[in-house]
Motif scaffolding. Structure first.
Motif, mmCIF file in Angstrom:
data_model
loop_
_atom_site.group_PDB
_atom_site.id
_atom_site.type_symbol
_atom_site.label_atom_id
_atom_site.label_comp_id
_atom_site.label_asym_id
_atom_site.label_seq_id
_atom_site.Cartn_x
_atom_site.Cartn_y
_atom_site.Cartn_z
ATOM 1 N N ARG A 140 -22.273 -6.476 -9.432
ATOM 2 C CA ARG A 140 -21.079 -7.216 -9.025
ATOM 3 C C ARG A 140 -20.884 -7.164 -7.517
ATOM 4 O O ARG A 140 -20.501 -8.155 -6.894
ATOM 5 C CB ARG A 140 -19.846 -6.649 -9.729
ATOM 6 C CG ARG A 140 -19.817 -6.961 -11.193
ATOM 7 C CD ARG A 140 -18.569 -6.434 -11.830
ATOM 8 N NE ARG A 140 -18.565 -6.716 -13.262
ATOM 9 C CZ ARG A 140 -17.554 -6.478 -14.053
ATOM 10 N NH1 ARG A 140 -16.441 -5.949 -13.572
ATOM 11 N NH2 ARG A 140 -17.621 -6.764 -15.336
ATOM 12 N N THR A 141 -21.161 -6.013 -6.912
ATOM 13 C CA THR A 141 -21.039 -5.884 -5.463
ATOM 14 C C THR A 141 -22.060 -6.761 -4.755
ATOM 15 O O THR A 141 -21.745 -7.428 -3.764
ATOM 16 C CB THR A 141 -21.222 -4.417 -5.046
ATOM 17 O OG1 THR A 141 -20.279 -3.619 -5.752
ATOM 18 C CG2 THR A 141 -21.035 -4.231 -3.565
ATOM 19 N N ALA A 142 -23.286 -6.779 -5.262
ATOM 20 C CA ALA A 142 -24.321 -7.619 -4.659
ATOM 21 C C ALA A 142 -23.961 -9.096 -4.777
ATOM 22 O O ALA A 142 -24.131 -9.868 -3.815
ATOM 23 C CB ALA A 142 -25.668 -7.346 -5.324
ATOM 24 N N MET A 143 -23.445 -9.513 -5.913
ATOM 25 C CA MET A 143 -23.050 -10.919 -6.083
ATOM 26 C C MET A 143 -21.901 -11.274 -5.136
ATOM 27 O O MET A 143 -21.898 -12.347 -4.526
ATOM 28 C CB MET A 143 -22.633 -11.182 -7.532
ATOM 29 C CG MET A 143 -23.778 -11.123 -8.515
ATOM 30 S SD MET A 143 -25.033 -12.364 -8.216
ATOM 31 C CE MET A 143 -24.135 -13.837 -8.625
ATOM 32 N N LEU A 144 -20.933 -10.379 -4.996
ATOM 33 C CA LEU A 144 -19.821 -10.630 -4.086
ATOM 34 C C LEU A 144 -20.325 -10.745 -2.647
ATOM 35 O O LEU A 144 -19.880 -11.619 -1.895
ATOM 36 C CB LEU A 144 -18.785 -9.513 -4.196
ATOM 37 C CG LEU A 144 -17.579 -9.628 -3.274
ATOM 38 C CD1 LEU A 144 -16.757 -10.858 -3.623
ATOM 39 C CD2 LEU A 144 -16.732 -8.387 -3.350
ATOM 40 N N VAL A 157 -20.485 -18.390 1.865
ATOM 41 C CA VAL A 157 -19.273 -19.044 2.369
ATOM 42 C C VAL A 157 -19.225 -18.971 3.883
ATOM 43 O O VAL A 157 -18.927 -19.965 4.565
ATOM 44 C CB VAL A 157 -18.016 -18.401 1.738
ATOM 45 C CG1 VAL A 157 -16.747 -18.848 2.443
ATOM 46 C CG2 VAL A 157 -17.946 -18.730 0.265
ATOM 47 N N LEU A 158 -19.548 -17.830 4.439
ATOM 48 C CA LEU A 158 -19.532 -17.657 5.888
ATOM 49 C C LEU A 158 -20.556 -18.568 6.569
ATOM 50 O O LEU A 158 -20.247 -19.224 7.566
ATOM 51 C CB LEU A 158 -19.799 -16.191 6.243
ATOM 52 C CG LEU A 158 -19.684 -15.834 7.706
ATOM 53 C CD1 LEU A 158 -18.247 -15.995 8.173
ATOM 54 C CD2 LEU A 158 -20.146 -14.406 7.930
ATOM 55 N N VAL A 159 -21.755 -18.642 6.029
ATOM 56 C CA VAL A 159 -22.789 -19.511 6.606
ATOM 57 C C VAL A 159 -22.385 -20.978 6.483
ATOM 58 O O VAL A 159 -22.608 -21.771 7.401
ATOM 59 C CB VAL A 159 -24.154 -19.241 5.935
ATOM 60 C CG1 VAL A 159 -25.167 -20.307 6.276
ATOM 61 C CG2 VAL A 159 -24.666 -17.870 6.348
ATOM 62 N N SER A 160 -21.750 -21.363 5.387
ATOM 63 C CA SER A 160 -21.299 -22.747 5.213
ATOM 64 C C SER A 160 -20.230 -23.112 6.238
ATOM 65 O O SER A 160 -20.255 -24.208 6.802
ATOM 66 C CB SER A 160 -20.749 -22.953 3.810
ATOM 67 O OG SER A 160 -21.747 -22.698 2.854
ATOM 68 N N ILE A 161 -19.301 -22.214 6.478
ATOM 69 C CA ILE A 161 -18.256 -22.478 7.467
ATOM 70 C C ILE A 161 -18.861 -22.588 8.863
ATOM 71 O O ILE A 161 -18.512 -23.494 9.635
ATOM 72 C CB ILE A 161 -17.177 -21.379 7.405
ATOM 73 C CG1 ILE A 161 -16.387 -21.496 6.105
ATOM 74 C CG2 ILE A 161 -16.245 -21.450 8.610
ATOM 75 C CD1 ILE A 161 -15.455 -20.336 5.844
ATOM 76 N N MET A 162 -19.781 -21.703 9.193
ATOM 77 C CA MET A 162 -20.422 -21.762 10.504
ATOM 78 C C MET A 162 -21.227 -23.046 10.667
ATOM 79 O O MET A 162 -21.230 -23.660 11.741
ATOM 80 C CB MET A 162 -21.313 -20.532 10.709
ATOM 81 C CG MET A 162 -20.530 -19.265 10.908
ATOM 82 S SD MET A 162 -21.532 -17.760 10.972
ATOM 83 C CE MET A 162 -22.852 -18.201 12.042
#
Length: 75
Positions: A25-29, A36-41
């Motif tokens: 779960r941590t790896a998926m998060l 999301v961060l790469v998409s915003i950038m």
């Protein structure tokens, strides 16, 4: 359906309970947050300087093949 099940003792643990895999779960998060961060950038880098995000989304929604470029000042 529940009436057909045998009675369970009060202290007995549920044998069908799933054990959460916290490392997965941590790896998926982490991967989702990185995506999301790469998409915003990428959206910030792709946007032309003279255009707002709403204008860019209008051209994306209209599926125009070429975005208009702002006029460049001539020396």
């Amino acid at each position: 359906m529940a009436a057909k099940l045998p009675p369970r003792a009060d202290g007995e643990a549920n044998p069908y309970r799933l054990i959460p895999d916290w490392s997965m779960r941590t790896a998926m998060l982490n991967w989702v947050a990185a995506g999301v961060l790469v998409s915003i950038m990428a959206a910030i880098l792709v946007k032309p300087d003279g255009m707002t995000f709403t204008e860019m989304l209008q051209f994306t929604a209209a599926s125009m093949e070429e975005l208009p470029t702002p006029p460049l000042p001539m020396p």
